[in-house]
Motif scaffolding. Structure first.
Motif, short mmCIF file in Angstrom:
data_model
loop_
_atom_site.label_atom_id
_atom_site.label_comp_id
_atom_site.label_asym_id
_atom_site.label_seq_id
_atom_site.Cartn_x
_atom_site.Cartn_y
_atom_site.Cartn_z
N CYS A 134 0.76 -1.10 0.15
CA CYS A 134 0.11 -0.14 0.08
C CYS A 134 0.86 1.30 0.08
CB CYS A 134 -1.06 0.08 1.28
SG CYS A 134 -2.15 1.24 1.02
N CYS A 151 -1.07 6.57 -0.04
CA CYS A 151 -1.02 8.04 0.48
C CYS A 151 0.30 8.18 0.64
CB CYS A 151 -2.09 7.99 1.58
SG CYS A 151 -1.15 7.74 3.21
N ARG A 191 3.02 5.72 2.49
CA ARG A 191 3.59 4.72 1.81
C ARG A 191 4.13 3.67 2.68
NH1 ARG A 191 7.35 7.65 -2.45
NH2 ARG A 191 7.27 5.74 -3.37
N CYS A 192 3.18 3.11 3.65
CA CYS A 192 3.38 2.03 4.70
C CYS A 192 3.95 0.87 4.10
CB CYS A 192 2.17 1.35 5.43
SG CYS A 192 1.45 3.18 6.05
N CYS A 238 -3.10 3.97 8.50
CA CYS A 238 -4.47 4.39 8.65
C CYS A 238 -5.40 3.36 9.34
CB CYS A 238 -4.98 4.60 7.17
SG CYS A 238 -5.19 3.07 6.22
N HIS A 258 -7.62 6.35 1.54
CA HIS A 258 -7.14 5.18 1.93
C HIS A 258 -8.26 3.97 1.24
CE1 HIS A 258 -9.93 6.40 4.80
NE2 HIS A 258 -10.30 5.33 5.21
S1 SF4 Z 1 -1.67 5.13 5.75
FE1 SF4 Z 1 -3.07 3.69 4.97
S2 SF4 Z 1 -3.42 4.37 2.83
FE2 SF4 Z 1 -1.94 5.43 3.46
S3 SF4 Z 1 -0.01 4.00 2.63
FE3 SF4 Z 1 -0.48 3.51 4.90
S4 SF4 Z 1 -1.75 1.83 4.67
FE4 SF4 Z 1 -1.82 2.82 2.70
#
Ligand code: SF4
Length: 337
Positions: free
Chosen positions: A49, A52, A55-56, A68, A151
């Protein structure tokens, strides 16, 4: 510049050709055979993912959760016609608002904190979101207002395509904190008709302090807003004053100039058309953990709101939200009598 310009918003009238109905962007993209590709492209991002700027890199398809805390399926807190939004979205029948739970920014003064921070709501399928869209349209809503969409963007695209096949024909409003990646916005190009980003701060220290370490918020959001403007341009309304397409920027005035309002209006004036629709909002209230920060543990004063509006005038912004202009005129009138 006098106040007359502030009283005369210059939104463009969208005139479909005679006998033609107005058509949302996503309908045209489907006709070009490109919408399904975009849904696939968006869904692939869930595997690592990067939807956003956080960038986790988590695999949400495998149930991993990032900053998130959002699962793979959308979690919805509420979906209903909403009458508290900007007049050009609300019209007579309301803005068809879908509140998505969880958030990638998580501000400590969040006014929707039970939804955004705690993720309250019900997990649903994309097909359910599509049915909500159709139901809101049947209720006469003028648009589908996607609150905190970042998200769940892939789910939204999938739901939009399903709803399109069931007859959805009203514009999508992408109602976002503004903390958006350019690469992701490019996937939305030709799908979203109305972008409604916040611009919360102009200073990275403030952004980091109040929005969970997001020190890059000002730079990221400035670039995002410029891209949104490139895609949809200035706000277009129909003969009834209903928004059809364009950019609508929101800026919440905060106590003690925390939001950097003067810098914000100067930036808009220097980087976007001066006729960009801007809503200078006065409704800051102390919510969630804001009371732990003395500088934002009160509402704003009339003086703080008026100086914000005066800066907007000074830098030549001439398409301010009519309700903000009416409030400003009311306070000025009261002071002069
Ligand atoms: S905060 Fe949520 S949407 Fe944003 S990169 Fe991390 S997992 Fe994805």
């Amino acid at each position: 510049m006098g106040s007359s310009l502030l009283l005369s918003p210059v939104s463009l009238y969208a005139k479909p050709k005679k006998g033609e109905r107005w058509r949302p962007a996503y309908e045209k993209l489907e006709e070009e055979g490109k919408l399904a590709q975009r849904v696939q492209q968006a869904y692939a991002i869930f595997e690592h993912c990067q939807l956003c700027p956080r960038r986790c890199g988590v695999n949400r398809k495998k149930g991993e959760k990032g900053f998130c805390r959002a699962p793979l399926r959308p979690v919805i807190f509420a979906a209903h016609p909403h009458f508290g939004e900007e007049m050009s979205l609300v019209g007579e029948n309301g803005s068809g608002t879908i509140f998505f739970s969880n958030c990638n920014l998580r501000c400590i003064f969040c006014q929707n904190w039970p939804i955004s921070h705690e993720g309250r709501g019900k997990e649903v399928q994309d097909e359910d979101v599509a049915d909500m869209m159709i139901s809101l349209q049947k209720n006469g809503c003028h648009n589908i207002n996607l609150v905190t969409p970042t998200h769940v963007m892939p789910n939204i695209l999938n739901a939009t395509r399903i709803a399109l096949k069931k007859g959805l024909r009203i514009p999508l409003v992408y109602n976002t904190s503004g903390y958006e990646r350019l690469e992701i916005l490019k996937i939305l190009d030709g799908i979203v008709d109305i972008y409604m980003p916040d611009m919360k701060y102009m200073d990275s220290d403030q952004a980091a302090k109040y929005s969970a370490g997001a020190s890059d918020y000002p730079e990221v959001t400035k670039k995002a807003i410029i891209e949104m403007n490139r895609q949809v341009g200035e706000l277009q309304i129909d003969k009834q004053g209903i928004a059809l397409r364009g950019l609508m920027i929101r800026h919440l005035v905060m106590p003690n100039r925390v939001a950097g309002t003067e810098k914000f209006v100067r930036w808009v004036a220097g980087n976007l058309p001066k006729s960009t629709y801007v809503n200078i909002m006065a409704q800051y209230r102390v919510e969630y953990k804001a009371f732990e920060y003395p500088e934002i543990s009160r509402g704003i004063t009339v003086q703080e709101f008026l100086e914000a509006m005066d800066w907007a005038e000074k830098y030549g912004l001439n398409n301010l939200d009519p309700q903000s202009v009416a409030n400003r005129n009311f306070y000025k009138f009261r002071r002069s009598n």
